[in-house]
Design a protein around this motif. Sequence first.
Motif, PDB file in Angstrom:
ATOM      1  N   ALA A   1      47.944  38.412  38.307  1.00  0.00           N
ATOM      2  CA  ALA A   1      47.784  37.793  36.990  1.00  0.00           C
ATOM      3  C   ALA A   1      46.408  37.150  36.906  1.00  0.00           C
ATOM      4  CB  ALA A   1      48.879  36.742  36.784  1.00  0.00           C
ATOM      5  N   GLU A   2      46.028  36.813  35.700  1.00  0.00           N
ATOM      6  CA  GLU A   2      44.767  36.096  35.504  1.00  0.00           C
ATOM      7  C   GLU A   2      44.838  34.758  36.247  1.00  0.00           C
ATOM      8  OE1 GLU A   2      41.917  36.914  33.779  1.00  0.00           O
ATOM      9  OE2 GLU A   2      42.827  38.902  33.628  1.00  0.00           O
ATOM     10  N   PRO A   3      43.772  34.373  36.921  1.00  0.00           N
ATOM     11  CA  PRO A   3      43.773  33.081  37.624  1.00  0.00           C
ATOM     12  C   PRO A   3      44.063  31.929  36.654  1.00  0.00           C
ATOM     13  CG  PRO A   3      41.881  34.405  38.258  1.00  0.00           C
ATOM     14  CD  PRO A   3      42.531  35.101  37.104  1.00  0.00           C
TER      15      PRO A   3
ATOM     16  N   GLY B   1      38.972  30.238  43.279  1.00  0.00           N
ATOM     17  CA  GLY B   1      38.902  31.682  43.379  1.00  0.00           C
ATOM     18  C   GLY B   1      39.662  32.256  44.560  1.00  0.00           C
ATOM     19  N   ARG B   2      40.059  31.412  45.499  1.00  0.00           N
ATOM     20  CA  ARG B   2      40.811  31.898  46.665  1.00  0.00           C
ATOM     21  C   ARG B   2      42.274  32.144  46.331  1.00  0.00           C
ATOM     22  NH1 ARG B   2      40.063  27.072  50.413  1.00  0.00           N
ATOM     23  NH2 ARG B   2      40.297  26.133  48.380  1.00  0.00           N
ATOM     24  N   GLU B   3      42.740  31.537  45.260  1.00  0.00           N
ATOM     25  CA  GLU B   3      44.146  31.689  44.893  1.00  0.00           C
ATOM     26  C   GLU B   3      44.396  33.037  44.230  1.00  0.00           C
ATOM     27  OE1 GLU B   3      45.800  27.264  43.945  1.00  0.00           O
ATOM     28  OE2 GLU B   3      44.753  28.284  42.329  1.00  0.00           O
ATOM     29  N   ARG B   4      45.472  33.666  44.636  1.00  0.00           N
ATOM     30  CA  ARG B   4      45.880  34.940  44.040  1.00  0.00           C
ATOM     31  C   ARG B   4      47.127  34.649  43.211  1.00  0.00           C
ATOM     32  NH1 ARG B   4      46.781  40.332  47.719  1.00  0.00           N
ATOM     33  NH2 ARG B   4      46.538  41.849  46.042  1.00  0.00           N
ATOM     34  N   TRP B   5      47.032  34.917  41.922  1.00  0.00           N
ATOM     35  CA  TRP B   5      48.144  34.650  41.007  1.00  0.00           C
ATOM     36  C   TRP B   5      48.926  35.929  40.749  1.00  0.00           C
ATOM     37  CZ3 TRP B   5      49.525  29.924  38.830  1.00  0.00           C
ATOM     38  CH2 TRP B   5      48.686  28.857  39.174  1.00  0.00           C
TER      39      TRP B   5
END
Length: 196
Positions: free
Chosen positions: A68-70, A75-79
């Motif tokens: 999904a869109e952050p 920026g390290r998080e993956r949604w």
Amino acid sequence: MTDPEMQRIADLGTLKAFSHPLRMKLYRALTVARTATASQLAETVDEAVSLVSYHLRKLAAHGLIEEAEPQSADGRERWWRMAAASGVSVRDQDFRDAPESVAAHAAFSRMLFRQSSEMYERHLDEQSAWPQEWRSAAFSSEFLPRLTAGELAQLNDEMHALAKRWTERGRAAEEAGDTEGRENVALHFYGFPFRQ
């Protein structure tokens, strides 16, 4: 009933991948959250982030969820989000061609039922903690009509249409900012023939 926003699982590999208990819990948690990171979902299901990340990647590999869109600047998080807006559908008719398919569908259905039962049992254990208005609104019903297979199929279509209408109504209200007093609600429907 065919819902264009619902993803139909019709291949054995995807069904087997989805049939893992933790993956089903993660999918349900992601359905409720709409978008979430592995860390958020790990907290929800009380599992290690590395284990949750592994199972999320497996769900994504089978097209059940997608990135999904952050939702933050990190920026390290993956949604993640569900790949289909209305969830998934698994039908008996897609798994009748071989004994392995029949067995996999039965195993999936049993696990789904166990998890649904666990949710309801947890509600029964915790219901006294809910406000009176929620305790009065909650319901559990059993009906035992005599129907034809065609009538049962029509009843299924009508119940799904009704549940979809209420789901869309709740989402639209939330998107409009009407979040006061809203809670997650589980609706479990079963309709099957039986003989005494």
